[in-house]
Design an enzyme around this catalytic site. Structure first.
Site, PDB file in Angstrom:
ATOM      1  N   ASN A 293       9.989  16.899   4.601  1.00  0.00           N
ATOM      2  CA  ASN A 293       9.590  17.108   3.210  1.00  0.00           C
ATOM      3  C   ASN A 293      10.865  17.253   2.384  1.00  0.00           C
ATOM      4  O   ASN A 293      11.531  18.288   2.447  1.00  0.00           O
ATOM      5  CB  ASN A 293       8.724  18.380   3.141  1.00  0.00           C
ATOM      6  CG  ASN A 293       8.362  18.745   1.722  1.00  0.00           C
ATOM      7  OD1 ASN A 293       8.602  17.981   0.782  1.00  0.00           O
ATOM      8  ND2 ASN A 293       7.781  19.925   1.551  1.00  0.00           N
ATOM      9  N   TRP A 294      11.198  16.209   1.624  1.00  0.00           N
ATOM     10  CA  TRP A 294      12.460  16.246   0.870  1.00  0.00           C
ATOM     11  C   TRP A 294      12.332  16.950  -0.478  1.00  0.00           C
ATOM     12  O   TRP A 294      13.298  17.032  -1.225  1.00  0.00           O
ATOM     13  CB  TRP A 294      13.008  14.812   0.700  1.00  0.00           C
ATOM     14  CG  TRP A 294      13.585  14.264   1.965  1.00  0.00           C
ATOM     15  CD1 TRP A 294      13.767  14.935   3.143  1.00  0.00           C
ATOM     16  CD2 TRP A 294      14.092  12.940   2.196  1.00  0.00           C
ATOM     17  NE1 TRP A 294      14.338  14.118   4.092  1.00  0.00           N
ATOM     18  CE2 TRP A 294      14.551  12.876   3.529  1.00  0.00           C
ATOM     19  CE3 TRP A 294      14.187  11.784   1.407  1.00  0.00           C
ATOM     20  CZ2 TRP A 294      15.101  11.724   4.091  1.00  0.00           C
ATOM     21  CZ3 TRP A 294      14.734  10.634   1.956  1.00  0.00           C
ATOM     22  CH2 TRP A 294      15.189  10.606   3.284  1.00  0.00           C
ATOM     23  N   LYS A 295      11.131  17.423  -0.782  1.00  0.00           N
ATOM     24  CA  LYS A 295      10.920  18.211  -2.008  1.00  0.00           C
ATOM     25  C   LYS A 295      11.604  17.541  -3.205  1.00  0.00           C
ATOM     26  O   LYS A 295      11.646  16.317  -3.285  1.00  0.00           O
ATOM     27  CB  LYS A 295      11.401  19.653  -1.796  1.00  0.00           C
ATOM     28  CG  LYS A 295      10.817  20.269  -0.518  1.00  0.00           C
ATOM     29  CD  LYS A 295      11.053  21.751  -0.381  1.00  0.00           C
ATOM     30  CE  LYS A 295      10.428  22.240   0.917  1.00  0.00           C
ATOM     31  NZ  LYS A 295      10.439  23.677   1.060  1.00  0.00           N
TER      32      LYS A 295
ATOM     33  N   HIS B 224       0.760  22.316  -0.263  1.00  0.00           N
ATOM     34  CA  HIS B 224       2.052  22.905   0.090  1.00  0.00           C
ATOM     35  C   HIS B 224       2.210  24.241  -0.654  1.00  0.00           C
ATOM     36  O   HIS B 224       1.776  24.377  -1.790  1.00  0.00           O
ATOM     37  CB  HIS B 224       3.208  21.959  -0.249  1.00  0.00           C
ATOM     38  CG  HIS B 224       4.500  22.461   0.328  1.00  0.00           C
ATOM     39  ND1 HIS B 224       5.267  23.399  -0.322  1.00  0.00           N
ATOM     40  CD2 HIS B 224       5.110  22.208   1.505  1.00  0.00           C
ATOM     41  CE1 HIS B 224       6.313  23.686   0.448  1.00  0.00           C
ATOM     42  NE2 HIS B 224       6.236  22.975   1.565  1.00  0.00           N
TER      43      HIS B 224
ATOM     44  N   GLU C 270       4.547  25.593  -2.181  1.00  0.00           N
ATOM     45  CA  GLU C 270       5.192  25.547  -3.503  1.00  0.00           C
ATOM     46  C   GLU C 270       4.212  25.074  -4.573  1.00  0.00           C
ATOM     47  O   GLU C 270       4.273  25.494  -5.720  1.00  0.00           O
ATOM     48  CB  GLU C 270       6.450  24.671  -3.430  1.00  0.00           C
ATOM     49  CG  GLU C 270       7.572  25.416  -2.704  1.00  0.00           C
ATOM     50  CD  GLU C 270       8.407  24.569  -1.773  1.00  0.00           C
ATOM     51  OE1 GLU C 270       8.514  23.353  -1.979  1.00  0.00           O
ATOM     52  OE2 GLU C 270       8.968  25.142  -0.813  1.00  0.00           O
TER      53      GLU C 270
ATOM     54  N   GLU D 126       2.097  26.677   7.748  1.00  0.00           N
ATOM     55  CA  GLU D 126       3.427  27.055   7.265  1.00  0.00           C
ATOM     56  C   GLU D 126       3.367  28.455   6.658  1.00  0.00           C
ATOM     57  O   GLU D 126       3.003  28.607   5.486  1.00  0.00           O
ATOM     58  CB  GLU D 126       3.895  26.080   6.179  1.00  0.00           C
ATOM     59  CG  GLU D 126       4.002  24.642   6.632  1.00  0.00           C
ATOM     60  CD  GLU D 126       4.923  23.854   5.706  1.00  0.00           C
ATOM     61  OE1 GLU D 126       5.940  23.346   6.193  1.00  0.00           O
ATOM     62  OE2 GLU D 126       4.638  23.769   4.502  1.00  0.00           O
TER      63      GLU D 126
ATOM     64  N   GLY E  55      12.017  28.047   3.981  1.00  0.00           N
ATOM     65  CA  GLY E  55      13.297  28.075   3.282  1.00  0.00           C
ATOM     66  C   GLY E  55      14.031  29.399   3.415  1.00  0.00           C
ATOM     67  O   GLY E  55      14.994  29.665   2.707  1.00  0.00           O
TER      68      GLY E  55
ATOM     69  N   SER F 235      11.344  26.851   8.350  1.00  0.00           N
ATOM     70  CA  SER F 235      12.667  27.026   8.948  1.00  0.00           C
ATOM     71  C   SER F 235      12.821  26.385  10.332  1.00  0.00           C
ATOM     72  O   SER F 235      13.489  26.937  11.213  1.00  0.00           O
ATOM     73  CB  SER F 235      13.046  28.515   8.989  1.00  0.00           C
ATOM     74  OG  SER F 235      13.119  29.027   7.675  1.00  0.00           O
TER      75      SER F 235
ATOM     76  N   GLY G 217      11.648  21.128   5.897  1.00  0.00           N
ATOM     77  CA  GLY G 217      12.242  21.012   4.573  1.00  0.00           C
ATOM     78  C   GLY G 217      13.754  20.904   4.678  1.00  0.00           C
ATOM     79  O   GLY G 217      14.313  19.833   4.917  1.00  0.00           O
ATOM     80  N   GLY G 218      14.431  22.050   4.550  1.00  0.00           N
ATOM     81  CA  GLY G 218      15.900  22.078   4.488  1.00  0.00           C
ATOM     82  C   GLY G 218      16.601  21.244   5.554  1.00  0.00           C
ATOM     83  O   GLY G 218      17.501  20.453   5.233  1.00  0.00           O
TER      84      GLY G 218
HETATM   85  P1  PGA Z   1      11.846  24.659   5.375  1.00  0.00           P
HETATM   86  O1  PGA Z   1      10.608  24.071   4.526  1.00  0.00           O
HETATM   87  O2  PGA Z   1      11.949  23.812   6.623  1.00  0.00           O
HETATM   88  O3  PGA Z   1      13.052  24.506   4.465  1.00  0.00           O
HETATM   89  O4  PGA Z   1      11.531  26.089   5.688  1.00  0.00           O
HETATM   90  C1  PGA Z   1       9.397  23.704   5.124  1.00  0.00           C
HETATM   91  C2  PGA Z   1       8.445  23.173   4.096  1.00  0.00           C
HETATM   92  O5  PGA Z   1       8.491  23.615   2.934  1.00  0.00           O
HETATM   93  O6  PGA Z   1       7.622  22.281   4.391  1.00  0.00           O
END
Ligand code: PGA
Length: 250
Positions: A8-10, A96, A98, A169, A175, A214, A235-236
Protein backbone atom coordinates in the site's frame (compact mmCIF):
# COMPACT_ATOMS: atom_id res chain seq x y z
CA UNK A 1 -4.45 -20.67 -2.12
CA UNK A 2 -1.61 -18.31 -3.04
CA UNK A 3 -0.36 -15.89 -0.40
CA UNK A 4 -1.18 -12.32 -1.37
CA UNK A 5 1.79 -10.00 -0.76
CA UNK A 6 0.32 -6.52 -1.05
CA UNK A 7 1.97 -3.09 -0.99
CA UNK A 8 0.00 0.00 0.00
CA UNK A 9 1.91 3.04 -1.25
CA UNK A 10 -0.61 5.46 0.28
CA UNK A 11 0.00 9.10 -0.72
CA UNK A 12 3.64 8.53 -1.61
CA UNK A 13 5.53 8.72 -4.92
CA UNK A 14 5.13 10.81 -8.04
CA UNK A 15 4.42 9.00 -11.31
CA UNK A 16 8.09 8.52 -12.23
CA UNK A 17 9.15 7.52 -8.70
CA UNK A 18 6.39 4.91 -8.65
CA UNK A 19 7.32 3.45 -12.03
CA UNK A 20 11.01 3.27 -11.08
CA UNK A 21 10.15 1.53 -7.78
CA UNK A 22 7.91 -0.98 -9.57
CA UNK A 23 10.66 -1.73 -12.11
CA UNK A 24 13.25 -2.22 -9.38
CA UNK A 25 10.88 -4.43 -7.38
CA UNK A 26 10.16 -6.68 -10.35
CA UNK A 27 13.90 -6.98 -11.10
CA UNK A 28 14.76 -7.85 -7.50
CA UNK A 29 11.91 -10.36 -7.12
CA UNK A 30 12.56 -12.08 -10.44
CA UNK A 31 10.24 -15.05 -10.68
CA UNK A 32 7.49 -14.87 -8.08
CA UNK A 33 7.34 -18.17 -6.12
CA UNK A 34 4.42 -20.43 -7.16
CA UNK A 35 2.63 -19.97 -3.87
CA UNK A 36 2.75 -16.15 -3.94
CA UNK A 37 1.03 -13.29 -5.71
CA UNK A 38 2.24 -9.65 -5.60
CA UNK A 39 -0.15 -6.72 -5.54
CA UNK A 40 0.68 -2.99 -5.59
CA UNK A 41 -1.72 -0.22 -4.60
CA UNK A 42 -0.06 2.92 -6.03
CA UNK A 43 -1.63 6.39 -5.99
CA UNK A 44 -4.26 7.02 -8.68
CA UNK A 45 -1.85 9.22 -10.62
CA UNK A 46 0.72 6.47 -10.99
CA UNK A 47 -1.65 3.52 -11.34
CA UNK A 48 -1.49 3.29 -15.11
CA UNK A 49 2.30 3.69 -15.19
CA UNK A 50 2.83 0.98 -12.57
CA UNK A 51 0.28 -1.34 -14.24
CA UNK A 52 2.07 -0.96 -17.58
CA UNK A 53 5.45 -1.53 -15.99
CA UNK A 54 4.24 -4.80 -14.43
CA UNK A 55 1.95 -5.96 -17.24
CA UNK A 56 4.39 -8.47 -18.68
CA UNK A 57 5.40 -9.89 -15.28
CA UNK A 58 3.43 -12.88 -14.17
CA UNK A 59 1.91 -12.91 -10.66
CA UNK A 60 2.07 -9.11 -10.31
CA UNK A 61 -1.06 -6.99 -10.31
CA UNK A 62 -2.21 -3.54 -9.25
CA UNK A 63 -5.16 -2.04 -7.47
CA UNK A 64 -6.78 1.26 -6.56
CA UNK A 65 -6.51 2.50 -2.96
CA UNK A 66 -10.08 3.76 -3.06
CA UNK A 67 -13.09 4.24 -5.36
CA UNK A 68 -16.59 5.67 -5.34
CA UNK A 69 -19.90 3.83 -5.60
CA UNK A 70 -20.95 5.08 -9.04
CA UNK A 71 -19.69 4.45 -12.54
CA UNK A 72 -19.57 8.16 -13.43
CA UNK A 73 -21.29 11.44 -12.64
CA UNK A 74 -21.01 14.76 -10.85
CA UNK A 75 -18.80 13.56 -7.99
CA UNK A 76 -15.88 15.96 -8.04
CA UNK A 77 -12.62 14.36 -6.99
CA UNK A 78 -13.96 10.81 -7.00
CA UNK A 79 -12.93 7.88 -9.16
CA UNK A 80 -14.88 4.80 -10.26
CA UNK A 81 -13.93 1.12 -10.43
CA UNK A 82 -14.37 1.39 -14.20
CA UNK A 83 -11.70 4.12 -14.30
CA UNK A 84 -9.39 2.06 -12.11
CA UNK A 85 -9.81 -0.93 -14.40
CA UNK A 86 -9.04 1.24 -17.43
CA UNK A 87 -5.66 1.96 -15.75
CA UNK A 88 -4.94 -1.74 -15.34
CA UNK A 89 -6.22 -2.24 -11.78
CA UNK A 90 -7.58 -5.64 -10.86
CA UNK A 91 -8.09 -4.94 -7.14
CA UNK A 92 -9.62 -2.22 -4.99
CA UNK A 93 -9.05 -1.45 -1.30
CA UNK A 94 -11.84 -0.60 1.14
CA UNK A 95 -12.03 0.18 4.85
CA UNK A 96 -8.38 1.12 5.36
CA UNK A 97 -7.95 2.60 8.83
CA UNK A 98 -6.79 5.93 7.38
CA UNK A 99 -10.04 6.17 5.43
CA UNK A 100 -12.04 5.17 8.51
CA UNK A 101 -10.26 7.33 11.06
CA UNK A 102 -8.70 10.21 9.08
CA UNK A 103 -11.30 10.61 6.33
CA UNK A 104 -14.28 9.60 8.47
CA UNK A 105 -15.71 6.75 6.40
CA UNK A 106 -18.47 4.77 8.11
CA UNK A 107 -19.03 1.01 8.20
CA UNK A 108 -22.13 1.55 6.11
CA UNK A 109 -20.30 3.44 3.35
CA UNK A 110 -17.44 0.92 3.39
CA UNK A 111 -19.99 -1.88 2.95
CA UNK A 112 -21.60 -0.08 0.05
CA UNK A 113 -18.22 0.47 -1.58
CA UNK A 114 -17.11 -3.12 -1.10
CA UNK A 115 -20.27 -4.49 -2.71
CA UNK A 116 -20.13 -1.94 -5.53
CA UNK A 117 -16.47 -2.68 -6.27
CA UNK A 118 -17.25 -6.41 -6.51
CA UNK A 119 -20.27 -5.78 -8.71
CA UNK A 120 -18.16 -3.53 -10.94
CA UNK A 121 -15.65 -6.35 -11.47
CA UNK A 122 -12.84 -5.59 -9.04
CA UNK A 123 -11.38 -7.99 -6.51
CA UNK A 124 -11.71 -6.23 -3.17
CA UNK A 125 -9.50 -6.23 -0.07
CA UNK A 126 -11.57 -5.11 2.92
CA UNK A 127 -9.48 -3.81 5.85
CA UNK A 128 -10.64 -4.17 9.44
CA UNK A 129 -8.96 -3.62 12.80
CA UNK A 130 -9.34 -2.14 16.24
CA UNK A 131 -7.99 1.07 17.79
CA UNK A 132 -5.71 0.74 20.83
CA UNK A 133 -8.50 1.99 23.15
CA UNK A 134 -10.79 -0.71 21.77
CA UNK A 135 -8.16 -3.40 22.40
CA UNK A 136 -7.60 -2.15 25.94
CA UNK A 137 -11.35 -2.22 26.53
CA UNK A 138 -11.50 -5.88 25.40
CA UNK A 139 -13.49 -5.00 22.29
CA UNK A 140 -11.35 -6.53 19.54
CA UNK A 141 -13.92 -9.18 18.63
CA UNK A 142 -16.83 -6.79 18.80
CA UNK A 143 -15.11 -4.29 16.45
CA UNK A 144 -13.81 -6.87 13.98
CA UNK A 145 -17.14 -8.69 13.91
CA UNK A 146 -19.01 -5.47 13.13
CA UNK A 147 -16.52 -4.27 10.52
CA UNK A 148 -16.52 -7.61 8.66
CA UNK A 149 -20.30 -8.11 8.75
CA UNK A 150 -21.07 -4.51 7.74
CA UNK A 151 -18.27 -4.48 5.19
CA UNK A 152 -19.52 -7.63 3.47
CA UNK A 153 -23.23 -7.11 4.05
CA UNK A 154 -24.20 -6.71 0.42
CA UNK A 155 -21.57 -8.94 -1.16
CA UNK A 156 -23.34 -11.84 -2.92
CA UNK A 157 -23.10 -15.02 -0.86
CA UNK A 158 -22.21 -17.03 -3.96
CA UNK A 159 -19.14 -14.90 -4.72
CA UNK A 160 -15.96 -16.55 -5.97
CA UNK A 161 -13.82 -16.50 -2.78
CA UNK A 162 -10.80 -15.40 -4.86
CA UNK A 163 -12.48 -12.04 -5.34
CA UNK A 164 -12.67 -11.02 -1.72
CA UNK A 165 -9.98 -10.75 0.95
CA UNK A 166 -9.98 -9.38 4.46
CA UNK A 167 -6.94 -7.55 5.85
CA UNK A 168 -6.73 -7.56 9.64
CA UNK A 169 -4.77 -4.43 10.53
CA UNK A 170 -4.80 -3.42 14.20
CA UNK A 171 -4.71 0.37 13.97
CA UNK A 172 -2.13 0.66 16.77
CA UNK A 173 0.32 -1.37 14.68
CA UNK A 174 0.02 0.68 11.49
CA UNK A 175 3.06 2.85 10.80
CA UNK A 176 4.16 2.61 14.44
CA UNK A 177 6.80 -0.10 14.24
CA UNK A 178 4.74 -1.97 16.82
CA UNK A 179 3.78 -5.30 15.29
CA UNK A 180 1.07 -7.47 16.84
CA UNK A 181 2.50 -10.56 18.54
CA UNK A 182 2.03 -14.05 17.03
CA UNK A 183 -0.68 -14.99 19.54
CA UNK A 184 -2.58 -11.78 18.91
CA UNK A 185 -2.41 -12.35 15.15
CA UNK A 186 -3.44 -16.02 15.35
CA UNK A 187 -6.31 -15.18 17.66
CA UNK A 188 -7.62 -12.30 15.51
CA UNK A 189 -7.23 -14.20 12.23
CA UNK A 190 -8.97 -17.27 13.68
CA UNK A 191 -11.81 -15.03 14.74
CA UNK A 192 -12.01 -13.40 11.27
CA UNK A 193 -12.17 -16.91 9.74
CA UNK A 194 -15.05 -17.86 12.04
CA UNK A 195 -17.06 -14.80 11.04
CA UNK A 196 -16.37 -15.46 7.36
CA UNK A 197 -17.52 -19.08 7.81
CA UNK A 198 -20.65 -17.85 9.44
CA UNK A 199 -21.32 -15.57 6.46
CA UNK A 200 -20.11 -17.66 3.53
CA UNK A 201 -20.07 -21.22 4.82
CA UNK A 202 -17.35 -23.58 3.65
CA UNK A 203 -16.00 -21.35 0.93
CA UNK A 204 -14.79 -18.99 3.67
CA UNK A 205 -11.76 -21.27 3.95
CA UNK A 206 -10.68 -20.03 0.52
CA UNK A 207 -11.02 -16.33 1.41
CA UNK A 208 -7.61 -14.83 2.06
CA UNK A 209 -7.02 -13.10 5.37
CA UNK A 210 -4.03 -10.75 5.25
CA UNK A 211 -2.16 -9.24 8.19
CA UNK A 212 -1.07 -5.61 8.13
CA UNK A 213 0.71 -3.36 10.59
CA UNK A 214 4.47 -2.77 10.63
CA UNK A 215 5.33 -5.82 8.52
CA UNK A 216 9.06 -5.67 7.72
CA UNK A 217 11.59 -7.92 5.96
CA UNK A 218 12.74 -9.29 9.31
CA UNK A 219 9.33 -10.23 10.72
CA UNK A 220 7.49 -11.27 7.55
CA UNK A 221 8.52 -14.92 7.35
CA UNK A 222 7.27 -15.58 10.89
CA UNK A 223 3.99 -13.72 10.32
CA UNK A 224 3.28 -15.37 6.99
CA UNK A 225 3.71 -18.84 8.47
CA UNK A 226 1.06 -18.34 11.18
CA UNK A 227 -2.34 -20.08 11.04
CA UNK A 228 -4.91 -18.29 8.89
CA UNK A 229 -2.40 -15.73 7.58
CA UNK A 230 -2.82 -15.81 3.81
CA UNK A 231 -0.79 -12.74 2.96
CA UNK A 232 0.31 -9.33 4.16
CA UNK A 233 -0.60 -5.71 3.49
CA UNK A 234 2.48 -3.54 3.85
CA UNK A 235 2.80 0.24 4.03
CA UNK A 236 6.16 1.75 5.02
CA UNK A 237 8.33 -1.26 4.16
CA UNK A 238 6.76 -1.55 0.70
CA UNK A 239 7.98 1.84 -0.49
CA UNK A 240 11.43 0.62 -1.54
CA UNK A 241 12.04 -2.24 -3.97
CA UNK A 242 14.81 -3.64 -1.75
CA UNK A 243 12.69 -4.07 1.35
CA UNK A 244 9.45 -5.11 -0.35
CA UNK A 245 11.24 -7.69 -2.50
CA UNK A 246 12.59 -9.27 0.70
CA UNK A 247 9.03 -9.38 2.08
CA UNK A 248 7.67 -10.94 -1.11
CA UNK A 249 10.33 -13.64 -0.98
CA UNK A 250 10.31 -14.10 2.82
P1 PGA B 1 2.56 -0.10 7.76
O1 PGA B 1 1.13 0.17 7.07
O2 PGA B 1 3.12 -1.35 7.11
O3 PGA B 1 3.38 1.14 7.45
O4 PGA B 1 2.32 -0.29 9.23
C1 PGA B 1 0.22 -0.86 6.81
C2 PGA B 1 -1.01 -0.32 6.14
O5 PGA B 1 -1.39 0.83 6.40
O6 PGA B 1 -1.64 -1.02 5.32
Amino acid sequence: MKKLMAANWKMFKTWDEAVITARKLAELVGTVPDDREVLIFPSFTSLKGVSKELASKSSFSTGGQDFYTEEQGAFTGEISPKMLKSCGAVFGLTGHSERRHVLGETDEFIGKKTAYGIEAGLKVVLCVGELIEERKAGKVEEVVDRQIREGLKDVPRDIDPERISVAYEPVWAIGTGEVAGPEEIVEAHGFCRKILQDIFGEKANEIRILYGGSVKPDNCSQIISLDNVDGVLVGGASLEGESFSKIVLA
